[in-house]
Design a protein around this motif. Sequence first.
Motif, PDB file in Angstrom:
ATOM      1  N   PRO A  86     -37.524 131.535  92.813  1.00  0.00           N
ATOM      2  CA  PRO A  86     -37.259 131.013  94.158  1.00  0.00           C
ATOM      3  C   PRO A  86     -36.909 132.093  95.183  1.00  0.00           C
ATOM      4  O   PRO A  86     -37.350 132.016  96.338  1.00  0.00           O
ATOM      5  CB  PRO A  86     -36.087 130.052  93.926  1.00  0.00           C
ATOM      6  N   ALA A  87     -36.157 133.099  94.778  1.00  0.00           N
ATOM      7  CA  ALA A  87     -35.749 134.149  95.715  1.00  0.00           C
ATOM      8  C   ALA A  87     -36.920 134.990  96.197  1.00  0.00           C
ATOM      9  O   ALA A  87     -36.808 135.694  97.214  1.00  0.00           O
ATOM     10  CB  ALA A  87     -34.703 135.046  95.067  1.00  0.00           C
ATOM     11  N   GLN A  88     -38.042 134.939  95.492  1.00  0.00           N
ATOM     12  CA  GLN A  88     -39.212 135.723  95.875  1.00  0.00           C
ATOM     13  C   GLN A  88     -40.143 134.993  96.824  1.00  0.00           C
ATOM     14  O   GLN A  88     -41.115 135.574  97.304  1.00  0.00           O
ATOM     15  CB  GLN A  88     -39.993 136.121  94.610  1.00  0.00           C
ATOM     16  N   LEU A  89     -39.863 133.738  97.094  1.00  0.00           N
ATOM     17  CA  LEU A  89     -40.752 132.949  97.934  1.00  0.00           C
ATOM     18  C   LEU A  89     -40.520 133.232  99.409  1.00  0.00           C
ATOM     19  O   LEU A  89     -39.411 133.573  99.823  1.00  0.00           O
ATOM     20  CB  LEU A  89     -40.528 131.459  97.673  1.00  0.00           C
ATOM     21  N   PRO A  90     -41.558 133.052 100.236  1.00  0.00           N
ATOM     22  CA  PRO A  90     -41.363 133.140 101.682  1.00  0.00           C
ATOM     23  C   PRO A  90     -40.567 131.938 102.181  1.00  0.00           C
ATOM     24  O   PRO A  90     -40.334 130.976 101.441  1.00  0.00           O
ATOM     25  CB  PRO A  90     -42.793 133.120 102.228  1.00  0.00           C
ATOM     26  N   THR A  91     -40.160 131.967 103.410  1.00  0.00           N
ATOM     27  CA  THR A  91     -39.438 130.842 104.009  1.00  0.00           C
ATOM     28  C   THR A  91     -40.331 129.608 104.022  1.00  0.00           C
ATOM     29  O   THR A  91     -41.487 129.666 104.452  1.00  0.00           O
ATOM     30  CB  THR A  91     -38.998 131.184 105.441  1.00  0.00           C
ATOM     31  N   LEU A  92     -39.805 128.502 103.531  1.00  0.00           N
ATOM     32  CA  LEU A  92     -40.578 127.270 103.449  1.00  0.00           C
ATOM     33  C   LEU A  92     -40.349 126.394 104.674  1.00  0.00           C
ATOM     34  O   LEU A  92     -39.232 126.292 105.179  1.00  0.00           O
ATOM     35  CB  LEU A  92     -40.183 126.488 102.194  1.00  0.00           C
ATOM     36  N   ASP A  93     -41.418 125.736 105.099  1.00  0.00           N
ATOM     37  CA  ASP A  93     -41.296 124.723 106.140  1.00  0.00           C
ATOM     38  C   ASP A  93     -41.048 123.343 105.543  1.00  0.00           C
ATOM     39  O   ASP A  93     -40.391 122.501 106.165  1.00  0.00           O
ATOM     40  CB  ASP A  93     -42.569 124.686 106.999  1.00  0.00           C
ATOM     41  N   ALA A  94     -41.569 123.111 104.354  1.00  0.00           N
ATOM     42  CA  ALA A  94     -41.404 121.791 103.726  1.00  0.00           C
ATOM     43  C   ALA A  94     -41.725 121.883 102.243  1.00  0.00           C
ATOM     44  O   ALA A  94     -42.438 122.790 101.788  1.00  0.00           O
ATOM     45  CB  ALA A  94     -42.305 120.755 104.390  1.00  0.00           C
ATOM     46  N   VAL A  95     -41.197 120.908 101.514  1.00  0.00           N
ATOM     47  CA  VAL A  95     -41.509 120.723 100.095  1.00  0.00           C
ATOM     48  C   VAL A  95     -42.060 119.317  99.926  1.00  0.00           C
ATOM     49  O   VAL A  95     -41.524 118.362 100.507  1.00  0.00           O
ATOM     50  CB  VAL A  95     -40.256 120.920  99.222  1.00  0.00           C
ATOM     51  N   VAL A  96     -43.146 119.188  99.154  1.00  0.00           N
ATOM     52  CA  VAL A  96     -43.673 117.856  98.836  1.00  0.00           C
ATOM     53  C   VAL A  96     -43.520 117.629  97.336  1.00  0.00           C
ATOM     54  O   VAL A  96     -43.853 118.491  96.528  1.00  0.00           O
ATOM     55  CB  VAL A  96     -45.138 117.681  99.282  1.00  0.00           C
ATOM     56  N   VAL A  97     -42.978 116.470  96.986  1.00  0.00           N
ATOM     57  CA  VAL A  97     -42.670 116.151  95.588  1.00  0.00           C
ATOM     58  C   VAL A  97     -43.384 114.850  95.239  1.00  0.00           C
ATOM     59  O   VAL A  97     -43.082 113.793  95.802  1.00  0.00           O
ATOM     60  CB  VAL A  97     -41.152 116.001  95.378  1.00  0.00           C
ATOM     61  N   SER A  98     -44.313 114.920  94.299  1.00  0.00           N
ATOM     62  CA  SER A  98     -45.104 113.730  93.969  1.00  0.00           C
ATOM     63  C   SER A  98     -44.251 112.623  93.366  1.00  0.00           C
ATOM     64  O   SER A  98     -44.506 111.441  93.588  1.00  0.00           O
ATOM     65  CB  SER A  98     -46.248 114.096  93.021  1.00  0.00           C
ATOM     66  N   HIS A  99     -43.217 113.013  92.596  1.00  0.00           N
ATOM     67  CA  HIS A  99     -42.242 112.054  92.070  1.00  0.00           C
ATOM     68  C   HIS A  99     -41.077 112.845  91.498  1.00  0.00           C
ATOM     69  O   HIS A  99     -41.225 114.011  91.112  1.00  0.00           O
ATOM     70  CB  HIS A  99     -42.848 111.116  91.037  1.00  0.00           C
TER      71      HIS A  99
END
Length: 270
Positions: free
Chosen positions: A61-74
């Motif tokens: 997670p610390a390596q990811l760019p800044t997120l605008d949104a997360v989508v979770v199928s369930h």
Amino acid sequence: MVTDVAVTRAANTVTVLGGPTALIHVAGWTLLTDPTFDAAGTQYQNGPVMVRKTADPALEPAQLPTLDAVVVSHTEHQDNLDTAGRAMASAAPEVFTTVVGAKDLGGAAVGLEPWQTRTLSKPGRTPLNITAVPARHGPVGTEAITGPVTGFLLHTDDGSAPTVYVSGDTVDLDAMSALADRYRVDVALLHLGAAGFEELGDIRLSLTATQAVEARHLLGDPLVVAVHAEGWAHYTEDRSHVQQVFDAAGVPLHWPTPGQPITLPDPHTP
């Protein structure tokens, strides 16, 4: 590591991180699908079945760019939202999931009904629509066992970016046909692997390779990216089998290297 092109907002890319988790850059927005970041070897009891993770994520997670949104199928199954992934989703600025999932996650989570659309919008950026696509996590009649699930379509009103369909865990080909009747689909992230468990008999909870070939046809022959097909122990079809079925049908399949971005097709290219 994600290369520079993947974190350039002008680039439209998908970077599969393992299992169902993919980093999507489209129309200048950065989204993450079904976060799973626990270590390989972690096991979870899901009702009568045990799910086991077999591969570490390509990025932490610390390596990811800044997120605008997360989508979770369930939210009910840890192979789509594990412990570390749940913490990440809870901290995201925007989260979209099922209505039941939103109640589960709380906070910023928004539950979408089938075909409902929410739009990400900021000054100077092309608005991005997130539309919930109906899904069914197994054959008709298994809904009480599997719980609700949703797919997502990421699309712009002006068609300036490729339209990206994230199937979620579904075998509902009728919904995919209905999606193609409503929208153009340029890219399809299909959850493959024909997930199954001995305790549930012959039930398959995600697309078989044969179903995926049909799904591509129903969706209008988009670029298909294999997702949720490796990294967990409960897939009943491996990469070799899936590729063989696609090859036999003369249908292209993009099997990504985890952590390496895929450049998405220009929607204006014939």
